[in-house]
Scaffold this motif. Structure first.
Motif, PDB file in Angstrom:
ATOM      1  N   GLY A  81      60.712  -0.841 -45.196  1.00 23.76           N
ATOM      2  CA  GLY A  81      61.999  -1.063 -44.534  1.00 23.76           C
ATOM      3  C   GLY A  81      63.140  -1.378 -45.486  1.00 23.76           C
ATOM      4  N   LEU A  82      63.223  -0.647 -46.599  1.00 24.16           N
ATOM      5  CA  LEU A  82      64.338  -0.872 -47.534  1.00 24.16           C
ATOM      6  C   LEU A  82      65.525   0.002 -47.160  1.00 24.16           C
ATOM      7  CD1 LEU A  82      62.344  -0.993 -50.886  1.00 24.16           C
ATOM      8  CD2 LEU A  82      63.107  -2.918 -49.491  1.00 24.16           C
ATOM      9  N   TYR A  83      66.723  -0.435 -47.545  1.00 23.62           N
ATOM     10  CA  TYR A  83      67.945   0.281 -47.164  1.00 23.62           C
ATOM     11  C   TYR A  83      68.483   1.073 -48.361  1.00 23.62           C
ATOM     12  CZ  TYR A  83      67.066  -2.941 -43.511  1.00 23.62           C
ATOM     13  OH  TYR A  83      66.418  -3.638 -42.521  1.00 23.62           O
ATOM     14  N   TRP A  85      71.051   2.744 -48.904  1.00 21.99           N
ATOM     15  CA  TRP A  85      72.491   2.698 -49.207  1.00 21.99           C
ATOM     16  C   TRP A  85      72.860   1.413 -49.945  1.00 21.99           C
ATOM     17  CZ3 TRP A  85      70.283   3.481 -44.479  1.00 21.99           C
ATOM     18  CH2 TRP A  85      70.146   2.364 -43.669  1.00 21.99           C
ATOM     19  N   HIS A  86      71.905   0.503 -50.091  1.00 23.37           N
ATOM     20  CA  HIS A  86      72.146  -0.717 -50.858  1.00 23.37           C
ATOM     21  C   HIS A  86      71.337  -0.658 -52.152  1.00 23.37           C
ATOM     22  CE1 HIS A  86      74.491  -2.783 -47.958  1.00 23.37           C
ATOM     23  NE2 HIS A  86      73.528  -3.091 -47.122  1.00 23.37           N
ATOM     24  N   ILE A  94      69.842  -9.336 -48.654  1.00 25.11           N
ATOM     25  CA  ILE A  94      70.319  -9.078 -47.284  1.00 25.11           C
ATOM     26  C   ILE A  94      69.834 -10.146 -46.288  1.00 25.11           C
ATOM     27  CG2 ILE A  94      68.484  -7.525 -46.428  1.00 25.11           C
ATOM     28  CD1 ILE A  94      70.810  -5.768 -45.334  1.00 25.11           C
ATOM     29  N   GLY A  95      68.651 -10.680 -46.503  1.00 23.60           N
ATOM     30  CA  GLY A  95      68.124 -11.695 -45.586  1.00 23.60           C
ATOM     31  C   GLY A  95      69.023 -12.914 -45.537  1.00 23.60           C
ATOM     32  N   LYS A  97      72.111 -12.994 -46.419  1.00 22.17           N
ATOM     33  CA  LYS A  97      73.418 -12.597 -45.871  1.00 22.17           C
ATOM     34  C   LYS A  97      73.382 -12.651 -44.344  1.00 22.17           C
ATOM     35  CE  LYS A  97      76.648  -8.732 -46.053  1.00 22.17           C
ATOM     36  NZ  LYS A  97      76.740  -7.299 -46.326  1.00 22.17           N
ATOM     37  N   ILE A  98      72.311 -12.097 -43.770  1.00 18.07           N
ATOM     38  CA  ILE A  98      72.180 -12.086 -42.308  1.00 18.07           C
ATOM     39  C   ILE A  98      72.135 -13.514 -41.761  1.00 18.07           C
ATOM     40  CG2 ILE A  98      70.562 -11.516 -40.401  1.00 18.07           C
ATOM     41  CD1 ILE A  98      71.850  -8.995 -41.374  1.00 18.07           C
ATOM     42  N   ARG A  99      71.360 -14.373 -42.438  1.00 17.29           N
ATOM     43  CA  ARG A  99      71.196 -15.749 -41.954  1.00 17.29           C
ATOM     44  C   ARG A  99      72.318 -16.667 -42.437  1.00 17.29           C
ATOM     45  NH1 ARG A  99      66.364 -16.590 -39.005  1.00 17.29           N
ATOM     46  NH2 ARG A  99      67.283 -18.625 -38.702  1.00 17.29           N
ATOM     47  N   LYS A 100      73.265 -16.102 -43.174  1.00 19.61           N
ATOM     48  CA  LYS A 100      74.396 -16.882 -43.726  1.00 19.61           C
ATOM     49  C   LYS A 100      73.897 -18.081 -44.545  1.00 19.61           C
ATOM     50  CE  LYS A 100      77.695 -15.454 -40.195  1.00 19.61           C
ATOM     51  NZ  LYS A 100      76.884 -14.610 -39.320  1.00 19.61           N
ATOM     52  N   ARG A 140      62.417  -9.469 -51.233  1.00 16.72           N
ATOM     53  CA  ARG A 140      63.419  -9.706 -50.187  1.00 16.72           C
ATOM     54  C   ARG A 140      62.948 -10.794 -49.218  1.00 16.72           C
ATOM     55  NH1 ARG A 140      65.125  -4.659 -46.684  1.00 16.72           N
ATOM     56  NH2 ARG A 140      63.019  -4.881 -45.865  1.00 16.72           N
ATOM     57  N   LEU A 144      64.205 -15.237 -49.026  1.00 14.04           N
ATOM     58  CA  LEU A 144      64.717 -15.883 -47.812  1.00 14.04           C
ATOM     59  C   LEU A 144      64.136 -17.301 -47.656  1.00 14.04           C
ATOM     60  CD1 LEU A 144      66.253 -15.225 -45.098  1.00 14.04           C
ATOM     61  CD2 LEU A 144      64.038 -14.537 -44.199  1.00 14.04           C
TER      62      LEU A 144
END
Lengths: 236, 242
Positions: A81-83, A85-86, A94-95, A97-100, A140, A144
């Motif tokens: 499940g890697l992105y 475009w990043h 990203i984790g 970032k999502i959880r601030k 990743r 987190l």
């Protein structure tokens, strides 16, 4: 502690991957989940990860109902499940970032060094080998600092040599943060190597085994697993 | 040839054009030199206002097509109910040649820019909706798994996953649709207007001024190449990031 009681899942097409499943995982321990294909191992992880909604049963973590908003759940799916475009760095971040959650450069460096990813940080995941992608996906989830770590056959797509390296790196990084972990695997050796407890899923029945600390007893456990999964009904 | 493929292509096309005009010796096919002489002459300046009118219509049509089509495609690809309600209607309307809507638009919106922009919008919006919707529906569910387990909101799922995953296809579809939109723009500008490169070309033809007619065709071609290359450049920039 993760405590799952009487968990049942049924799909709209009538399929019932599992019913009345109960098990528990102590904090900072690994439960490896093993069983034949189609018995609902991935469905179990997806239910814990909030992808499938809970139908019957209870799932609690440290005496609170497990929730993707309340608890930090690091999920590594089979395909990682890697992105693409990043960059690798942004994928790892990203984790948080999502959880601030504020970034933690020291922890990031520790994890990146732990998984030997320092040279790959600016690359796109699509330019990485399977083994490298797997390490990024693990990094990743580790970065987190998850309460619960869900791993869906993270080593299954790797060749034997890469797998051995990945096992060592996983051991090294996991022992630093020790998140409570469910690791789904098809490999008996992996189940015994990593699991403090082993959940054996069979057609309609579930057995939770404790992995002995003594190395000499591990062979007996492997034999028991073989009996349960490969030669059911045949005594060791 | 390999280092400058564009220069090579331009030289070949101009060479064929020049050879054709030299062999034919007919006013229907003036030499490229005469056409270029007109374009860069003071008389050629008259084409500037026509070019601006065409560019304005093209940009407004493409941008409004994107602004409507892309969000709609995202919605249809994400939510089953709007998909079930709207997708059959889109499937029915998409194959209808959009140029047939021109008379209807002219009756509804008059002879100004609106029917021309509306026609370009119609050309752009359907492929954008369909391509975006299909791409969202084909996204690997495993990409969503880690984010959902993290408690990502719907906005975060769109921002971190759905939008970046669909941008390359969006640019590609826009590039191809813009080329079609340009040819439709020519047709739209041939009716009920006194501005735009399409009008300029048809007007020159009726005045039997083939040099000006070819100058218009040349300019329309340059506009097409520039818009195609412009989107291609953005697409490459985006893909290089990956």
């Amino acid at each position: 502690m993760l405590d799952v009681q009487n968990l049942s899942i049924s799909f709209t097409d009538g399929a019932i991957p599992f019913s009345n499943l109960s098990f528990s995982v102590k904090e900072h321990e690994i439960l490896t989940v093993i069983g034949a294909s189609g018995l609902g191992k991935t469905t179990l992880l997806k239910t814990l990860g909030g992808i499938h909604s809970l139908q019957t049963g209870t799932i609690s973590f440290n005496n609170e109902t497990l929730s993707v908003n309340r608890h930090r759940i690091g999920y590594v799916p089979q395909g990682y499940g890697l992105y693409p475009w990043h960059s690798v760095k942004k994928n790892i971040e990203i984790g948080r970032k999502i959880r601030k959650i504020p970034s933690d450069p020291a922890l990031l460096k520790e994890i990146v060094d732990g998984f030997a990813l320092d040279r790959l940080m600016n690359r796109s995941p699509r330019r990485l080998s399977g083994g490298e992608q797997q390490r990024v996906a693990l990094a990743r989830a580790f970065y987190l600092l998850p309460d619960l770590f869900l791993l869906d056959e993270p080593f299954s797509a790797l060749d034997e040599i890469t797998k051995e390296t990945a096992h060592r790196l996983f051991d090294r990084v996991w022992s630093k943060t020790k998140p409570t972990t469910l690791l789904v695997t098809h490999s008996l050796e992996e189940a015994v190597r990593f699991g403090d407890q082993i959940l054996v899923m069979q057609d309609g029945s579930y057995t939770q085994l404790t992995n002995p600390k003594e190395p000499e007893k591990k062979e007996a456990l492997l034999a028991e697993l073989r009996n349960l999964l490969i030669n059911p009904g045949v005594s060791a | 040839m390999k280092r400058h493929p564009w220069l090579y292509a331009v030289l070949v096309v101009l060479g064929i054009w020049w050879l054709g005009s030299a062999l034919l010796q007919s006013p229907i096919l003036p030499s490229p030199l005469r056409v270029f002489a007109f374009v860069f002459s003071r008389k050629g300046l008259v084409m500037g206002s026509h070019l601006l009118a065409s560019v304005r219509r093209l940009v407004l049509g493409v941008v409004s097509g994107l602004l409507i089509g892309y969000p709609l495609g995202l919605i249809l690809g994400t939510y089953p109910r709007p998909h079930h309600v709207l997708s059959p209607i889109i499937a029915l309307l998409y194959p209808i040649p959009k140029t047939t809507f021109l008379p209807l638009f002219m009756l509804a919106f008059g002879l100004g820019d609106a029917p021309k922009i509306g026609l370009i919008l119609m050309i752009i919006v359907f492929p954008i909706i369909i391509m975006t919707r299909d791409q969202v529906m084909q996204l690997d569910p495993e990409l969503f798994t880690p984010l959902i387990a993290l408690g990502a909101s719907e906005t975060q799922l769109f921002r971190e996953l759905v939008i970046p995953a669909t941008i390359p296809q969006l640019l590609s579809t826009t590039r191809i649709s813009t080329a079609t939109a340009l040819s439709v723009l020519f047709l739209a500008e041939a009716f009920g207007t006194r501005s735009g490169i399409g009008f300029f070309i048809m007007d020159a033809m009726q005045r039997i001024n083939y040099v000006q007619m070819f100058a218009g065709i040349l300019l329309l071609g340059v506009l097409g190449i520039l818009s195609f290359q412009g989107i291609d450049w953005i697409e490459k920039k985006w893909n290089r990031k990956l």
